[in-house]
Design an enzyme around this catalytic site. Structure first.
Site, PDB file in Angstrom:
ATOM      1  N   CYS A  59      41.672  28.395   6.696  1.00  0.00           N
ATOM      2  CA  CYS A  59      42.847  27.725   6.130  1.00  0.00           C
ATOM      3  C   CYS A  59      43.828  27.342   7.230  1.00  0.00           C
ATOM      4  O   CYS A  59      44.501  28.198   7.802  1.00  0.00           O
ATOM      5  CB  CYS A  59      43.507  28.652   5.108  1.00  0.00           C
ATOM      6  SG  CYS A  59      45.128  28.121   4.556  1.00  0.00           S
TER       7      CYS A  59
ATOM      8  N   CYS B 145      47.491  28.220   6.587  1.00  0.00           N
ATOM      9  CA  CYS B 145      47.712  29.663   6.800  1.00  0.00           C
ATOM     10  C   CYS B 145      48.048  29.951   8.261  1.00  0.00           C
ATOM     11  O   CYS B 145      48.898  30.808   8.566  1.00  0.00           O
ATOM     12  CB  CYS B 145      46.470  30.456   6.414  1.00  0.00           C
ATOM     13  SG  CYS B 145      46.022  30.364   4.660  1.00  0.00           S
TER      14      CYS B 145
END
Length: 307
Positions: free
Chosen positions: A59, A62
């Site tokens: 991700c 993230c």
């Protein structure tokens, strides 16, 4: 992606070491697994709020969010614990929490979910969100957004432009950063790049108040008379001359003088240019924003004059 000071190269978001008086990262940042979830998140939140950051190695958002959360955990000096959960390695916990996408950040207090957000929010928004529940430190440093605005206020648009470029890259879905970048480019004297950014926005973002404000400043700069044209206006007392002088003031950022001149032109010759002075006042309000003190004050004066 850390945001760095364009002059010093030092990070504006994540620090490699703890600031003076702040907690060590190991004391406030914990990796969560099946062995410590109960102790850290559920039982621990009975004593200290826990910020549970659910993330995954694949991700990209993230990776942008985590350094900000880690920085804030250290900066808050133990006022909350940052618990990081890798949902790929601990899918059972993620399933129990109902995690459907990452990043997913949850605030746990007294064993209960108090609030949450999804996506990689900008640092300023995360600070505002946290401050609703946890008292921020008195010596909290400025966020990158605040540092960029301070640079603009100090007449250093290049620094602001550099910060907003980095923020735009770190948060490509945050449209406001692209609009802020266009504003910094305009202040730096690069209207073509500013226009290209504004023109590239989705229609709904292009018509939002913030984008309209930057476009209004861009248009004022194009419409205002040049220095040579101003010299040619000397001695003229007609409505056109008064309007063009006011426009130049606005384009130069001397908003109060420009607004005063436009109000005076309304009183003197309301019909000039099919009510052009009033229409231009409204465009200046757009450029400044609805909450700007000058907008509030002059909108009140405009209303009193009209009614």
């Amino acid at each position: 992606m850390p945001i760095v000071d364009p002059h010093s190269g030092q990070p504006l978001t994540a620090n490699e070491s703890s600031p003076a008086g702040a907690a060590a990262p190991a004391d406030v940042i914990v990796d969560i697994d099946m062995n410590n979830f109960q102790q850290v998140v559920l039982e621990g939140s009975m004593q200290i709020p826990v910020l549970l950051d659910c993330w995954a190695p694949w991700c990209e958002p993230c990776k942008n969010l985590m350094p900000i959360l880690e920085k804030l955990a250290v900066e808050y000096n133990g006022a909350f614990i940052l618990a990081k959960l890798n949902i790929e390695e601990h899918q059972q916990i993620a399933a129990q929490l109902g995690i459907r996408s990452v990043p997913d950040v949850k605030l746990i207090m007294q064993g209960q979910l108090y609030d949450e957000f999804q996506g990689a929010l900008p640092e300023k928004q995360i600070r505002e969100w946290l401050a609703k529940y946890i008292q921020p430190p008195e010596d909290a440093p400025q966020s990158p957004e605040e540092q960029a605005q301070a640079a603009l206020d100090a007449g250093d648009p290049a620094t602001a432009r550099s910060i907003f470029e980095q923020l735009s890259q770190a948060h490509p879905d945050h449209v406001d950063y692209r609009i802020d970048l266009a504003g910094a480019l305009l202040a730096e004297g690069n209207p073509d790049r500013a226009r290209a950014i504004l023109d590239g926005l989705a229609p709904e973002d292009r018509d939002a108040p913030k984008a309209r404000g930057v476009r209004a400043r861009l248009e004022f700069g194009e419409e205002a008379p040049s220095d040579e044209a101003l010299v040619a206006l000397e001695g003229r007392d007609d409505s056109e001359a008064h309007y063009l002088r006011a426009l130049r003031r606005v384009a130069d950022g001397d908003y109060e003088t420009g607004l005063d001149a436009l109000l005076q032109l309304m009183q003197r010759d309301r019909a000039y240019g099919d009510d052009l002075a009033r229409k231009t006042l409204l465009r200046v309000f757009d450029a400044l924003g609805a909450d700007h003190p000058l907008t509030v004050a002059y909108r009140r004066r405009l209303f009193a004059m009209m009614y």
